[in-house]
Design a protein around this motif. Sequence first.
Motif, PDB file in Angstrom:
ATOM      1  N   ALA A  23      49.717  -5.666  -0.016  1.00 20.82           N
ATOM      2  CA  ALA A  23      48.783  -5.450   1.372  1.00 20.82           C
ATOM      3  C   ALA A  23      49.540  -6.481   2.571  1.00 20.82           C
ATOM      4  CB  ALA A  23      47.443  -5.733   1.288  1.00 20.82           C
ATOM      5  N   GLU A  26      52.176  -4.465   4.191  1.00 20.21           N
ATOM      6  CA  GLU A  26      51.793  -3.600   4.870  1.00 20.21           C
ATOM      7  C   GLU A  26      50.812  -3.585   5.980  1.00 20.21           C
ATOM      8  OE1 GLU A  26      52.975  -0.179   3.977  1.00 20.21           O
ATOM      9  OE2 GLU A  26      54.007  -1.097   2.408  1.00 20.21           O
ATOM     10  N   PHE A  27      50.650  -4.944   6.227  1.00 16.49           N
ATOM     11  CA  PHE A  27      49.643  -5.399   7.344  1.00 16.49           C
ATOM     12  C   PHE A  27      48.364  -4.761   7.120  1.00 16.49           C
ATOM     13  CE2 PHE A  27      54.162  -5.318   9.002  1.00 16.49           C
ATOM     14  CZ  PHE A  27      54.140  -6.751   9.131  1.00 16.49           C
ATOM     15  N   ARG A  28      47.794  -4.781   6.066  1.00 16.77           N
ATOM     16  CA  ARG A  28      46.457  -4.549   5.733  1.00 16.77           C
ATOM     17  C   ARG A  28      45.890  -5.748   5.074  1.00 16.77           C
ATOM     18  NH1 ARG A  28      49.082   0.551   3.683  1.00 16.77           N
ATOM     19  NH2 ARG A  28      48.776   2.122   4.987  1.00 16.77           N
ATOM     20  N   SER A  29      44.539  -5.672   4.915  1.00 20.38           N
ATOM     21  CA  SER A  29      43.663  -6.628   4.126  1.00 20.38           C
ATOM     22  C   SER A  29      43.732  -5.975   2.679  1.00 20.38           C
ATOM     23  CB  SER A  29      42.270  -6.478   4.667  1.00 20.38           C
ATOM     24  OG  SER A  29      41.514  -5.375   4.409  1.00 20.38           O
ATOM     25  N   ASN A  31      41.232  -5.148   0.770  1.00 22.30           N
ATOM     26  CA  ASN A  31      40.244  -4.360   0.767  1.00 22.30           C
ATOM     27  C   ASN A  31      40.666  -2.857   1.307  1.00 22.30           C
ATOM     28  OD1 ASN A  31      37.151  -3.550   0.015  1.00 22.30           O
ATOM     29  ND2 ASN A  31      37.507  -2.902   2.303  1.00 22.30           N
ATOM     30  N   GLY A  32      41.292  -2.961   2.598  1.00 22.23           N
ATOM     31  CA  GLY A  32      41.858  -1.982   3.385  1.00 22.23           C
ATOM     32  C   GLY A  32      42.921  -1.164   2.527  1.00 22.23           C
ATOM     33  N   HIS A  33      43.686  -2.109   1.626  1.00 24.37           N
ATOM     34  CA  HIS A  33      44.959  -1.568   0.948  1.00 24.37           C
ATOM     35  C   HIS A  33      44.437  -0.754  -0.388  1.00 24.37           C
ATOM     36  CE1 HIS A  33      49.031  -1.102   0.300  1.00 24.37           C
ATOM     37  NE2 HIS A  33      48.968  -1.554  -0.766  1.00 24.37           N
ATOM     38  N   GLU A  35      41.535   0.573  -0.662  1.00 24.15           N
ATOM     39  CA  GLU A  35      40.696   2.159   0.090  1.00 24.15           C
ATOM     40  C   GLU A  35      42.097   2.868   0.462  1.00 24.15           C
ATOM     41  OE1 GLU A  35      37.744   3.324   3.374  1.00 24.15           O
ATOM     42  OE2 GLU A  35      38.106   1.415   3.061  1.00 24.15           O
ATOM     43  N   TYR A  36      43.129   2.301   0.923  1.00 25.26           N
ATOM     44  CA  TYR A  36      44.287   3.419   1.248  1.00 25.26           C
ATOM     45  C   TYR A  36      44.836   3.712   0.060  1.00 25.26           C
ATOM     46  CZ  TYR A  36      49.052   4.573   2.372  1.00 25.26           C
ATOM     47  OH  TYR A  36      50.475   5.124   2.512  1.00 25.26           O
TER      48      TYR A  36
END
Length: 56
Positions: A23, A26-29, A31-33, A35-36
Amino acid sequence: MAAKKSFPLRIDPDLYAALERWAGEEFRSVNGHIEYLLRESLKRAGRLPDRSRKEE
């Protein structure tokens, strides 16, 4: 946009650490990763609901 659903997730610490590194790359949290990754998997499986259709 609809409200997001919250739920607890128990996950192996090593798996979480790997997701956290990925994550970050990929510059995501985390949680966001997650979900992605779930969304992409659902798309590939043809199981993602079509949001372009209006529900009646």
